[in-house]
Design an enzyme around this catalytic site. Structure first.
Site, PDB file in Angstrom:
ATOM      1  N   TYR A   1       9.587  -1.324   4.163  1.00 29.74           N
ATOM      2  CA  TYR A   1       9.026  -0.037   4.585  1.00 29.74           C
ATOM      3  C   TYR A   1       9.762   1.101   3.893  1.00 29.74           C
ATOM      4  CZ  TYR A   1       7.046   3.596   7.567  1.00 29.74           C
ATOM      5  OH  TYR A   1       6.385   4.711   8.015  1.00 29.74           O
TER       6      TYR A   1
ATOM      7  N   TYR B   1       0.848  -1.193   0.000  1.00 28.17           N
ATOM      8  CA  TYR B   1       0.000   0.000   0.000  1.00 28.17           C
ATOM      9  C   TYR B   1       0.880   1.237   0.000  1.00 28.17           C
ATOM     10  CZ  TYR B   1       1.210   1.002   4.834  1.00 28.17           C
ATOM     11  OH  TYR B   1       1.911   1.317   5.972  1.00 28.17           O
TER      12      TYR B   1
ATOM     13  N   PHE C   1       3.234   9.791   4.497  1.00 29.51           N
ATOM     14  CA  PHE C   1       3.685   9.097   3.293  1.00 29.51           C
ATOM     15  C   PHE C   1       4.399   7.840   3.750  1.00 29.51           C
ATOM     16  CE2 PHE C   1       6.739   7.549   0.338  1.00 29.51           C
ATOM     17  CZ  PHE C   1       6.291   7.846  -0.941  1.00 29.51           C
ATOM     18  N   GLU C   2       3.900   6.699   3.322  1.00 30.84           N
ATOM     19  CA  GLU C   2       4.628   5.468   3.527  1.00 30.84           C
ATOM     20  C   GLU C   2       4.186   4.465   2.472  1.00 30.84           C
ATOM     21  OE1 GLU C   2       3.951   4.296   7.582  1.00 30.84           O
ATOM     22  OE2 GLU C   2       1.879   3.705   7.241  1.00 30.84           O
ATOM     23  N   ILE C   3       5.144   3.751   1.941  1.00 33.12           N
ATOM     24  CA  ILE C   3       4.886   2.624   1.038  1.00 33.12           C
ATOM     25  C   ILE C   3       5.436   1.404   1.756  1.00 33.12           C
ATOM     26  CG2 ILE C   3       5.356   1.591  -1.206  1.00 33.12           C
ATOM     27  CD1 ILE C   3       5.722   4.378  -2.345  1.00 33.12           C
TER      28      ILE C   3
END
Length: 491
Positions: free
Chosen positions: A321, A293, A378-380
């Site tokens: 992460y 995500y 913001f994180e993927i």
């Protein structure tokens, strides 16, 4: 957007050429001795110029001479190029001279698409990929909803390449927690994510809310998103006080924090949000089919073109992460978080990875928390990490203490501490190339050549990475990375 097309009604001649070219494509796909469209792509790649370099002495961007006064390619130029591709005629390639790299890539992508469609028709497996686009996910066929082809405008030098083939995409989605009243701030965020990245990949988008989304919210967001859109109602148990919380104690805490002028100190909804993002968003059934995500919030900006699949980068490079900004937390919001973390680790030492990133979040071997964390707006990340045994146990331990309500624990330090302790540090990735901004803090690539080539709209003077309140300098040092040459000018 107008697409590159060789099958329009420009003239009887072109209609005749269309029939001939279709026959050539089928012949190419069914005869091993013919030139394949994969060879066409290889031929094209040999023509693409090497990236220009900046002048290290002056720091100025070197604009390629051919771009300074370059004539604009016409539809006929692009059609001529496609004719040459399909005919296998490698003498001349005159049409490529006026085409930009993006136009050439888009033209090749459409030739591949034509070839694939003809192959499927020949095998009796036509999947309807040529159906009309632009519908919302609720009205699309599965093929349209998953990856409706986005083709560049033939008359535009800024047209983008076709979408990545569905078999190359990873199981990923954008995730947004938003309220109905945030719609018009949110669609600006969606628009910039689509323009800078997702129009090339068409990843899905999951929207979550603690109340039902309005029809206006669904209509506008589905119109902007290139992938499927999904709308979820958060279960009450994920957005309410658990049974063990003393409501009077929680109210007194909010009152005291308001008096102390702590940001969001008296907000109940903010606490529910932080607890939800810490322990529940990844449990929503709408996310069950995904492994990755990308979190997007209202009011964010992305300033640079992202010409690669960030999800696929994470997967292919064994990352878990990813972040863009690191910062110090407000100590008064988490006075007991680190002690509870140490208590959990003492009881569960098996969860701490031997190659952890403890020295990023603690300057004394774990005795105290230095407040550094990854800014989680913001994180993927890989959803498997949150779903795993270590993180679930950690969250449930923290949740039982009541700290989300008796204090004001943010999901950012909770996520960051978990990633730093339970992951090997090699699986944490800093995206230095996004040009991301959220309210007052932003990241801007410092290299001028990169900003030129990726059409960045940010000012490097606003970059937060190496400022005093940031943890960027520590991240580079503890990860053993070389800082960009320009960093000394932006401290």
């Amino acid at each position: 957007m107008k697409g590159l097309t060789l099958f329009g009604s420009r003239s009887p001649y072109l209609k005749y050429v269309a029939v001939v070219l279709t026959v050539l494509v089928i012949y190419t796909l069914t005869h091993h001795g013919a030139t394949s469209y994969m060879d066409i792509n290889k031929e094209l790649q040999q023509q693409v110029k090497q990236p220009q370099q900046s002048d290290p002495a002056s720091g100025k961007v070197q604009v390629p001479e051919q771009l300074k006064h370059k004539p604009k390619a016409s539809v006929e130029d692009i059609e001529k190029f496609q004719e040459q591709l399909l005919s296998g005629d490698k003498t001349g390639w005159e049409a490529t001279e006026l085409l930009s790299e993006e136009e050439r890539l888009a033209a090749v992508a459409q030739v591949k698409e034509w070839a694939q469609l003809n192959k499927e028709k020949q095998n009796g497996k036509d999947n309807g990929a040529g159906a009309g686009a632009g519908e919302s996910a609720q009205g699309q066929s599965p093929q349209q909803a998953e990856s409706a082809p986005a083709v560049a405008d033939a008359g535009s030098a800024s047209g983008s390449a076709s979408t990545v083939a569905s078999n190359e995409k990873v199981k990923a989605t954008f995730v947004t927690l938003a309220r109905n009243q945030e719609l018009y701030d949110l669609i600006k965020s969606i628009r910039v994510v689509e323009d800078r990245f997702n129009h090339k990949y068409n990843y899905d988008w999951v929207f979550l809310n603690d109340v039902e989304f309005t029809q206006e919210f669904k209509d506008l967001t589905s119109a902007i998103c290139s992938g499927k859109t999904k709308y979820g109602l958060i279960p009450k148990e994920h957005w309410s006080y658990p049974d063990w919380i003393d409501l009077n104690k929680a109210a007194e805490s909010r009152k005291k924090m308001k008096e102390d002028k702590i940001i969001y100190g008296d907000s109940e909804s903010y606490r529910h949000m932080c607890r939800f993002e810490s322990g529940f968003f990844w449990r929503n059934p709408l996310l069950d089919e995904y492994e990755w995500y990308w979190r997007v919030e209202p009011g964010i900006e992305i300033h640079c073109d992202l010409n690669y699949d960030l999800f696929k980068y994470m997967q292919d490079n064994d990352k878990v992460y990813g972040f863009t900004i690191s910062i110090h937390e407000f100590e008064k919001t988490i006075p007991t978080l680190w002690q509870h973390t140490k208590d959990f680790i003492e009881k569960n030492p098996q969860y701490v990875d031997k190659d952890n990133f403890l020295d990023f979040i603690s300057d004394d071997g774990g005795k105290t928390y230095n407040l550094c964390h990854f800014w989680s707006n913001f994180e993927i990340a890989n959803l498997k990490f949150w779903r795993g045994e270590a993180y679930k146990a950690y969250f449930e331990y923290l949740d039982a203490t009541g700290g989300f309500f008796y204090e004001r624990w943010g999901d950012a330090p909770v996520h960051s501490i978990a990633a730093a302790l339970f992951l090997p540090k090699s699986k944490i990735h800093y995206f230095e190339d996004v040009g991301y901004r959220h309210h007052v803090y932003g990241q801007c690539p410092l290299n001028p050549q990169y900003r030129y080539e990726h059409k960045c709209s940010c000012n490097p003077k606003d970059d937060f990475t190496f400022r005093g309140y940031s943890c960027g300098k520590k991240y580079y040092e503890k990860m053993g990375l070389t800082k960009p040459a320009e960093w000394v000018n932006y401290q």
